[in-house]
Design an enzyme around this catalytic site. Sequence first.
Site, PDB file in Angstrom:
ATOM      1  N   ASN A 169       0.851  -1.199   0.000  1.00 38.99           N
ATOM      2  CA  ASN A 169       0.000   0.000   0.000  1.00 38.99           C
ATOM      3  C   ASN A 169       0.882   1.242   0.000  1.00 38.99           C
ATOM      4  O   ASN A 169       2.106   1.132  -0.038  1.00 38.99           O
ATOM      5  CB  ASN A 169      -0.950  -0.019   1.207  1.00 38.99           C
ATOM      6  CG  ASN A 169      -0.184  -0.105   2.503  1.00 38.99           C
ATOM      7  OD1 ASN A 169       0.572   0.790   2.842  1.00 38.99           O
ATOM      8  ND2 ASN A 169      -0.353  -1.210   3.223  1.00 38.99           N
ATOM      9  N   LYS A 197      10.039 -16.292 -10.990  1.00 40.45           N
ATOM     10  CA  LYS A 197       9.182 -15.241 -11.543  1.00 40.45           C
ATOM     11  C   LYS A 197       8.019 -15.852 -12.329  1.00 40.45           C
ATOM     12  O   LYS A 197       8.234 -16.727 -13.176  1.00 40.45           O
ATOM     13  CB  LYS A 197      10.029 -14.354 -12.466  1.00 40.45           C
ATOM     14  CG  LYS A 197       9.259 -13.176 -12.990  1.00 40.45           C
ATOM     15  CD  LYS A 197      10.063 -12.364 -13.984  1.00 40.45           C
ATOM     16  CE  LYS A 197       9.165 -11.347 -14.643  1.00 40.45           C
ATOM     17  NZ  LYS A 197       9.744 -10.769 -15.843  1.00 40.45           N
ATOM     18  N   LYS A 200     -14.097  -0.371  16.079  1.00 46.33           N
ATOM     19  CA  LYS A 200     -12.812  -1.072  15.917  1.00 46.33           C
ATOM     20  C   LYS A 200     -12.027  -1.019  17.232  1.00 46.33           C
ATOM     21  O   LYS A 200     -11.449  -2.023  17.673  1.00 46.33           O
ATOM     22  CB  LYS A 200     -12.016  -0.347  14.826  1.00 46.33           C
ATOM     23  CG  LYS A 200     -11.047  -1.201  14.071  1.00 46.33           C
ATOM     24  CD  LYS A 200     -10.398  -0.403  12.947  1.00 46.33           C
ATOM     25  CE  LYS A 200     -10.922  -0.762  11.583  1.00 46.33           C
ATOM     26  NZ  LYS A 200     -10.228  -0.074  10.486  1.00 46.33           N
ATOM     27  N   PHE A 228      -4.700   3.049  14.798  1.00 47.55           N
ATOM     28  CA  PHE A 228      -5.113   4.057  13.815  1.00 47.55           C
ATOM     29  C   PHE A 228      -6.261   3.469  13.005  1.00 47.55           C
ATOM     30  O   PHE A 228      -6.343   2.248  12.859  1.00 47.55           O
ATOM     31  CB  PHE A 228      -3.946   4.394  12.888  1.00 47.55           C
ATOM     32  CG  PHE A 228      -3.154   5.588  13.345  1.00 47.55           C
ATOM     33  CD1 PHE A 228      -2.343   5.493  14.454  1.00 47.55           C
ATOM     34  CD2 PHE A 228      -3.242   6.798  12.679  1.00 47.55           C
ATOM     35  CE1 PHE A 228      -1.625   6.592  14.898  1.00 47.55           C
ATOM     36  CE2 PHE A 228      -2.530   7.901  13.105  1.00 47.55           C
ATOM     37  CZ  PHE A 228      -1.718   7.806  14.213  1.00 47.55           C
ATOM     38  N   ASP A 232      -4.157  -6.770   5.027  1.00 50.05           N
ATOM     39  CA  ASP A 232      -5.073  -7.715   5.678  1.00 50.05           C
ATOM     40  C   ASP A 232      -4.953  -9.118   5.071  1.00 50.05           C
ATOM     41  O   ASP A 232      -5.270 -10.106   5.722  1.00 50.05           O
ATOM     42  CB  ASP A 232      -6.515  -7.224   5.537  1.00 50.05           C
ATOM     43  CG  ASP A 232      -6.766  -6.039   6.462  1.00 50.05           C
ATOM     44  OD1 ASP A 232      -6.262  -6.064   7.596  1.00 50.05           O
ATOM     45  OD2 ASP A 232      -7.442  -5.076   6.038  1.00 50.05           O
TER      46      ASP A 232
HETATM   47  O1  PMT Z   1       2.838   6.122   6.571  1.00 42.55           O
HETATM   48  P1  PMT Z   1       2.205   7.414   6.110  1.00 42.55           P
HETATM   49  O2  PMT Z   1       2.369   7.626   4.630  1.00 42.55           O
HETATM   50  O3  PMT Z   1       2.654   8.599   6.918  1.00 42.55           O
HETATM   51  O4  PMT Z   1       0.635   7.286   6.332  1.00 42.55           O
HETATM   52  C1  PMT Z   1       0.118   7.183   7.627  1.00 42.55           C
HETATM   53  C2  PMT Z   1      -1.072   6.202   7.696  1.00 42.55           C
HETATM   54  C3  PMT Z   1      -2.204   6.756   6.856  1.00 42.55           C
HETATM   55  C4  PMT Z   1      -0.665   4.831   7.202  1.00 42.55           C
HETATM   56  C5  PMT Z   1      -1.482   6.083   9.203  1.00 42.55           C
HETATM   57  O5  PMT Z   1      -1.884   7.342   9.646  1.00 42.55           O
HETATM   58  C6  PMT Z   1      -2.605   5.089   9.416  1.00 42.55           C
HETATM   59  O6  PMT Z   1      -3.765   5.409   9.331  1.00 42.55           O
HETATM   60  N1  PMT Z   1      -2.256   3.821   9.720  1.00 42.55           N
HETATM   61  C7  PMT Z   1      -3.185   2.698   9.907  1.00 42.55           C
HETATM   62  C8  PMT Z   1      -3.775   2.287   8.588  1.00 42.55           C
HETATM   63  C9  PMT Z   1      -4.596   1.024   8.714  1.00 42.55           C
HETATM   64  O7  PMT Z   1      -4.080  -0.021   8.476  1.00 42.55           O
HETATM   65  O8  PMT Z   1      -5.821   1.184   9.153  1.00 42.55           O
HETATM   66  P2  PMT Z   1      -6.872  -0.056   9.373  1.00 42.55           P
HETATM   67  O9  PMT Z   1      -8.142   0.631   9.661  1.00 42.55           O
HETATM   68  O10 PMT Z   1      -6.797  -0.977   8.211  1.00 42.55           O
HETATM   69  O11 PMT Z   1      -6.303  -0.797  10.636  1.00 42.55           O
HETATM   70  C10 PMT Z   1      -6.680  -0.466  11.964  1.00 42.55           C
HETATM   71  C11 PMT Z   1      -5.584  -0.757  12.942  1.00 42.55           C
HETATM   72  O12 PMT Z   1      -5.293  -2.147  12.935  1.00 42.55           O
HETATM   73  C12 PMT Z   1      -4.280  -0.047  12.645  1.00 42.55           C
HETATM   74  O13 PMT Z   1      -3.740   0.414  13.852  1.00 42.55           O
HETATM   75  C13 PMT Z   1      -3.406  -1.148  12.027  1.00 42.55           C
HETATM   76  O14 PMT Z   1      -2.011  -0.945  12.312  1.00 42.55           O
HETATM   77  C14 PMT Z   1      -3.949  -2.399  12.709  1.00 42.55           C
HETATM   78  N2  PMT Z   1      -3.862  -3.630  11.895  1.00 42.55           N
HETATM   79  C15 PMT Z   1      -4.503  -3.715  10.704  1.00 42.55           C
HETATM   80  C16 PMT Z   1      -4.480  -4.905   9.987  1.00 42.55           C
HETATM   81  C17 PMT Z   1      -3.761  -6.000  10.518  1.00 42.55           C
HETATM   82  N3  PMT Z   1      -3.704  -7.149   9.853  1.00 42.55           N
HETATM   83  N4  PMT Z   1      -3.131  -5.881  11.691  1.00 42.55           N
HETATM   84  C18 PMT Z   1      -3.168  -4.723  12.396  1.00 42.55           C
HETATM   85  O15 PMT Z   1      -2.584  -4.619  13.469  1.00 42.55           O
END
Ligand code: PMT
Length: 403
Positions: A208, A287, A335, A321, A277
């Site tokens: 991403n 390849k 969440k 986040f 995810d």
């Molecule tokens: O890196 P930058 O370019 O500065 O951008 C910052 C950002 C936009 C990436 C950052 O601010 C941000 O939002 N990060 C979390 C993005 C995200 O994965 O959001 P989510 O809603 O999909 O996940 C929710 C939370 O679960 C997050 O804290 C994530 O780290 C966590 N997660 C998600 C999926 C997973 N398999 N395991 C996790 O721990």
Amino acid sequence: MLKGKEIVLGITGGIAAYKQAELTRQLIKQGADVKVVMTENATKFITPLTLQTLSGNPVYTDTFSLTGDCEIEHISLANAADIVVIAPATANIIGKIASGIADDLLSTFIMATKAPVLICPAMNTNMYTNEIVRTNIEKLSSAGYFVMEAGYGELACKTEGSGRLPPVEDILEEVMTILTEKDLAEETILITAGPTREPFDPIRFISNYSSGKMGYSFAIMAERRGADVILISGPTLLPAPSGVKLIQVSTAVEMKNAVMEYLEESTVIIKVAAVADYRPSVLSDSKIKKKDSSFNISLEKNPDIISEVGKVKGNRILVGFAMETDNLLKNAYDKMVSKNMDLIVANDLTRPGAGFQYDTNSVRIIDRSGDVRKLPLMNKKKVADKILDRIKKLCKERKAEIS
Ligand code: PMT
């Protein structure tokens, strides 16, 4: 970030003196009031007029005659300084300070100040490695002076080695670190940052747009505030923040393993990483060749790292986040509760300048009571600092609950 701070920049006679024009500019940009003190030799490398123009203040030199009111001004400068930065610091000034010699304006001023003094050495590599200079540097460090390591590279004398002035941005970072209150000194903060990469053959992966800027901003600000910082980072182009333990990973599974390894010693976990995810179910050894008009990749679920941490976190503070395009507040709140977080930070992706890649972000901080605090669009370091303020409050409340 240096608003209201009075910084005295002491410049001695080395070729790197010319770089102090840029350091002065950067300090002023951060809001500092900069007063420059130069040795006579320094004035041969860069003119006082240049530094006076950039700093907007008179420049103090060795040729300045210290009489009457001026002497009082010189002492008041020593008293008023929040920090003194000596850059470049030659072997000569280092030797003078280490020996208690005060025979010109700058060395006298250094003896007179009670402010922290940051020494940024720059000299020929043989001088820098000279045993007497090394002993003097150690003497200064043990006397409470802050001494930066000189950089490695090509020197003005065309030799290669240690002795280059540390980069201006590193000096700036060190100034900010020294001047920041160490209010997170009791915490060990684990931060995840950047994207993950999920490969399906040796040269291709699913990922991403995360640049790591938001997570690295947390690491820099938490370190400045005295925390022990463990930064678990997916692949980014960012330099390793100084003073931080950096663990580099690539996939979500690697990130999960690293998080679990360092969980025990952490008191706060901030999950900024944009974790994939799903990952390809099959990883080809070679390849994958172009054959048909379409190509399918079968995906399987990655571990949800934050959920797994939520299950075993105990009294640790867990901050996540949220990246949502619809129903931001409700989805973020749900969440947070379902994954047992203490705080969630929702990116306002509708705002230009917020989210992936930008140097800025606009977020809402949501807590378990449902309280929502909206932060305006600001630099990611400032965003991190504001969230750390909130985390500090949570740590205090948690400690009060436990005791
Ligand atoms: O890196 P930058 O370019 O500065 O951008 C910052 C950002 C936009 C990436 C950052 O601010 C941000 O939002 N990060 C979390 C993005 C995200 O994965 O959001 P989510 O809603 O999909 O996940 C929710 C939370 O679960 C997050 O804290 C994530 O780290 C966590 N997660 C998600 C999926 C997973 N398999 N395991 C996790 O721990």
